[in-house]
Structures are given as structure tokens and as C-alpha cells.
Write an enzyme that holds these catalytic residues in place. Structure first.
Site, PDB file in Angstrom:
ATOM      1  N   LYS A 136      13.246  50.701   9.042  1.00 30.24           N
ATOM      2  CA  LYS A 136      13.646  50.190  10.246  1.00 30.24           C
ATOM      3  C   LYS A 136      12.587  49.506  10.878  1.00 30.24           C
ATOM      4  O   LYS A 136      11.115  50.080  10.630  1.00 30.24           O
ATOM      5  CB  LYS A 136      14.447  51.176  11.189  1.00 30.24           C
ATOM      6  CG  LYS A 136      15.131  50.519  12.183  1.00 30.24           C
ATOM      7  CD  LYS A 136      16.416  49.980  11.537  1.00 30.24           C
ATOM      8  CE  LYS A 136      17.591  49.308  12.379  1.00 30.24           C
ATOM      9  NZ  LYS A 136      18.959  49.187  11.884  1.00 30.24           N
ATOM     10  N   ASP A 176      18.892  42.864  13.634  1.00 27.10           N
ATOM     11  CA  ASP A 176      19.435  43.902  14.663  1.00 27.10           C
ATOM     12  C   ASP A 176      19.524  43.620  15.819  1.00 27.10           C
ATOM     13  O   ASP A 176      19.656  42.047  15.871  1.00 27.10           O
ATOM     14  CB  ASP A 176      18.567  45.027  14.603  1.00 27.10           C
ATOM     15  CG  ASP A 176      19.085  46.584  15.172  1.00 27.10           C
ATOM     16  OD1 ASP A 176      19.110  46.679  16.155  1.00 27.10           O
ATOM     17  OD2 ASP A 176      19.615  47.225  14.298  1.00 27.10           O
TER      18      ASP A 176
END
Length: 456
Positions: A136, A176
Site C-alpha cells: 500500500k 485508492d
């Protein structure tokens, strides 16, 4: 903080020690602590049945990322002033394949947020059955109110540093919160500029004109609804006619609402960070898309064109709207214990997490205890990364599948995730608890592969 494990058990004491070590070594990272606790609470019967996981220190290795990179991101705004933000990338675990996980641009981003997301991503990616590990990234940059040129300058600076750690077989980011096709495009252009050549598989969520996959935009929202279908089918129910509330009004929320409406649900409420709207006639999705996606406006503007609808300040109040299906699709910890009690007392049938960890631990426990069908984020939110992996496959083969083909594959992946989570829950004494089922199913895929690959 104690765990829901057998009092005085050896496995329970071990899990407690692992958690305490995580808290001690990662102070002031409450979201990461929460994600680890939620996962460890499912592990006691697994450790009892498989002592080899403890022997090989699998848990100790899993809670420590392979690496966490933090870097400075300088850029110039439209007034000619130099601004400085902080960038992050966590490469959590590559046992099953290259690191895979989105990039988030939001002022709340810090190391703890990125680590919680990367930890969750490791097991979510394993659940998809695709050959991808967990990662991430992100920055505390806030794209709201920025011009296209400012966003381009920032993303180019961000990628100038991040590109050192990426590659189609190494680490493949996606979008995201705050990172959509525009930002991915700027990053991809900068990557090519620095590295030379054309490696479309280094980023997913790209425009379809240059290697992106049809269906990627819709995938997370659609996947959440496909998971809800499986939950309801377990009780002989359907989505048709169900009163539904969806928090948020971004990409995930919009396409969850779209698929829910296609399947006959009556979606009556959605929100943004300032407040929420209630439309008893059903949300006008085209109006929401225009306000949020085309104009970048606030959800409060909805009531100007739909005066029978109502707007309420404060996004948390959305869970007071009576519904049968609740889909928290905005951000982490948006649905707390008080909201869970409200939903359960109002007769909610199913709650599925469209965002990453949108329910607090106490809220999850309350919903499960009340017999509410619950789809955890690792499973219900996996549609986006599943189609990202399909995009990687198309890039590798230099092919482009139709929307229908991608959607068919997505639906099959979500169905498999549901079945594998149910099977794992039943096999380890957690019947009906898909939080535990998803944790165990994802964990065992990663853990078994880690043992086969040795201590690395």
C-alpha cells in the site's frame, strides 16, 4: 487489550504476546493495532491445529512488513510556492507474488494508516486466488481544491521517488482514495519518462486507451454487491426491493449503488464527509455522479434538484436511516458501536464493508452477536484488487477483455471468496462468522507458502 480467546490457553497467551509486541514496536499507530487485533482474534484454533505456524514464527513475520519507505515530495503550486508533502510505500508481503495495493492521497495518511492497509491487503489479495502479494502507499497530499497542473506536478514528484521501488514483477500500485485515472495517468507518464520503454503492468487502474481494463472503475462497488448477494442467498433472500443505505459518494459507493439498483434494491441514502442525503423515492444516481464525479461538488447540492429529498449535516448520522442493507463505503472506522446498535435495532439484515476497515472492532462484535449477516472488507472489498490482477494479466498477454468477460471473472472470484470464507469458518469452529473465515482462508494461503519458501 485482551483478545476473544479461551481463558488461560497457551495459544491465547501466545497471541496476546504477539499483539503486545506489535503495539510496543509500533507506537501511536492505532489503526495498525486494530487491524492486527482483528486478525489475531481468529487465529487460536488455527494455531492449535497447526503448531508448525508457531514453530516457523509465521505470525511474528507477518506483522512486520518487508519494508516501509518514507520520502519527501516537493512540488510547486500555481502561485509559484514550493510545497512539501510526505510519501509512503509499504511492501508488506510478497510470498504469493509482486506487492499489490493502492495509493491514497488524503491529509490523514501516515505510516500507521499505510501499514494497516498493507497488512489487510496481504490477506485480501490472497483471498482473490490471484498471484499477488500485499502492499500500500500514499501521501498526506490533499487533492481537493487543487488544479490539474498542481496535481500533475505533485504526482510527477511523487513518482520520481516511488519508481525506484516498482516494477511489473516487483510492486504494482493502483488507485485508492484521492487517486483515480487522472492521477494514475500522470504517474504512469512520469514512470515511463524516467525508466524508458513501456511497462503497462507497473500500474493498474490505467485508462483503457493505454492498457487499462474495462470494468476496473466499477469493480470494488460491484464486487461488494456480489458479496451481498451471496450473504442474502445463504438465507434464501434476494436484494430486490431491499431498502439500502450506502455511505460515501466516491467511486466505490457510486458503483455499489449502481449495481444494487440494477438488482432491484431501493437505495435511499448516501453521504460525503460533510453530511448525508435521504431520498425516500430512491437515490438519483445520475445526479450524484454529475455532482460528485463531473462537478466535484458536495452531496448537499442534491436537494436543490430533488427537493423532496433531505440533507443532514454530519456524515455519521447516515446509520440512523432505517434499512435492511447497510454498506459502509467511505473510510476506516466510520461505523462505530452506537451505529451498529442503531442498525441492529432497526432490523438490518446485512452489512458489507465496501471501504477498508470501516467498522470498529466493537461494532463488528455487536453486529455478529445480533445475527446480522456481515461481509468483512477483506472479502467484500476485494473486487477492486481482483480486477487489478486481471488488468495485470491482460497487460502481460497484450490482450484486452470485454467488460462482460471481466465482470464474469469478477463475479466468479467473489463467489469463490465467499465460499472459501464460509468453509474456513466452519472448519475452525466459527460457523457464520465470515470475519474469522476470511482471515483464516487468506492467512493459510500465505502461511503455507511462507513455510515452503523458507525463512526470508
Amino acid at each position: 487489550m485482551s483478545f476473544s480467546v479461551s481463558a488461560g490457553s497457551e495459544a491465547g497467551a501466545y497471541l496476546q504476546s504477539v499483539y503486545e509486541s506489535v503495539v510496543r514496536r509500533n507506537p501511536q499507530e492505532p489503526e495498525f493495532h486494530q487491524a492486527v487485533q482483528e486478525f489475531l482474534e481468529s487465529m487460536e484454533p488455527v494455531l492449535v491445529r497447526h503448531p508448525e505456524y508457531r514453530k516457523h514464527a509465521i505470525l511474528e513475520r507477518l506483522v512486520e512488513p518487508d519494508r516501509l519507505v518514507s520520502f519527501r515530495v516537493p512540488w510547486v503550486d500555481d502561485q509559484g510556492r514550493v510545497q512539501v508533502n510526505r510519501g509512503f510505500r509499504v511492501q508488506f508481503n510478497s510470498t504469493l507474488g509482486p506487492y499489490k495495493g493502492g495509493i491514497r492521497f488524503h491529509p490523514t495518511v501516515n505510516a500507521g494508516i499505510i501499514k494497516f492497509l498493507g497488512f489487510e491487503q496481504t490477506f485480501k489479495n490472497a483471498l482473490t486466488g490471484q498471484p499477488i502479494g500485499g502492499g500500500k502507499g500514499g501521501s498526506d497530499f490533499d487533492p481537493k481544491g487543487k488544479s490539474d497542473l498542481e496535481i500533475m506536478r505533485f504526482t510527477q514528484s511523487f513518482m520520481t521517488e516511488l519508481q525506484k521501488y516498482l516494477g511489473p514483477d516487483v510492486d504494482v500500485p493502483a488507485g485508492d482514495i484521492g487517486v483515480g485515472a487522472r492521477e494514475i495517468g500522470y504517474m504512469f507518464g512520469q514512470y515511463k519518462r524516467i525508466r524508458g520503454g513501456n511497462e503497462p503492468g507497473v500500474l493498474t487502474g490505467k485508462g483503457v486507451q493505454y492498457g487499462g481494463s474495462l470494468g476496473r472503475t466499477e469493480a470494488t462497488g460491484y464486487g461488494c454487491i456480489y458479496f451481498v448477494q451471496e450473504l442474502l442467498a445463504s438465507r434464501g433472500l434476494e436484494l430486490d426491493g431491499r431498502r439500502t443505505v450506502v455511505s460515501g459518494s466516491g467511486n466505490v459507493s457510486i458503483y455499489a449503488m449502481q449495481k444494487a439498483q440494477e438488482l432491484g434494491a431501493l437505495v435511499v441514502a448516501c453521504s460525503d464527509s460533510a453530511g448525508y442525503i435521504v431520498d425516500p423515492r430512491g437515490i438519483d444516481l445520475e445526479l450524484v455522479k454529475r455532482i460528485k464525479l463531473s462537478e466535484g461538488g458536495r452531496i448537499s447540492e442534491y436537494v436543490r434538484e430533488r427537493p423532496h429529498a433531505s440533507y443532514h449535516a454530519g456524515s455519521g448520522g447516515i446509520w440512523s436511516v432505517p434499512c435492511e442493507i447497510a454498506l459502509p463505503c467511505a473510510t476506516q472506522n466510520e461505523l462505530d458501536a452506537a451505529a451498529a446498535r442503531q442498525l441492529a435495532s432497526a432490523g438490518v439484515i446485512a452489512v458489507a464493508e465496501g471501504a477498508n476497515m470501516p467498522c470498529t472492532l466493537e461494532a463488528v462484535h455487536l453486529l455478529l452477536a445480533a445475527g446480522v449477516l456481515f461481509g468483512p472488507a477483506k472479502a467484500a472489498n476485494a473486487g477492486g484488487v481482483a480486477v487489478s490482477a486481471l488488468e495485470m494479466a491482460q497487460n502481460s498477454m497484450r490482450l484486452s477483455w470485454s467488460f462482460e468477460e471481466v465482470d464474469r471473472r469478477l463475479h466468479a472470484i467473489i463467489r469463490d471468496i465467499y465460499r472459501n470464507s464460509v468453509d474456513a469458518a466452519e472448519a475452525y469452529g466459527f460457523q457464520g462468522n465470515l470475519v474469522a473465515g476470511a482471515n483464516i482462508a487468506g492467512f493459510r494461503k500465505v502461511a503455507d507458502a511462507m513455510i515452503l519458501q523458507g525463512v526470508v
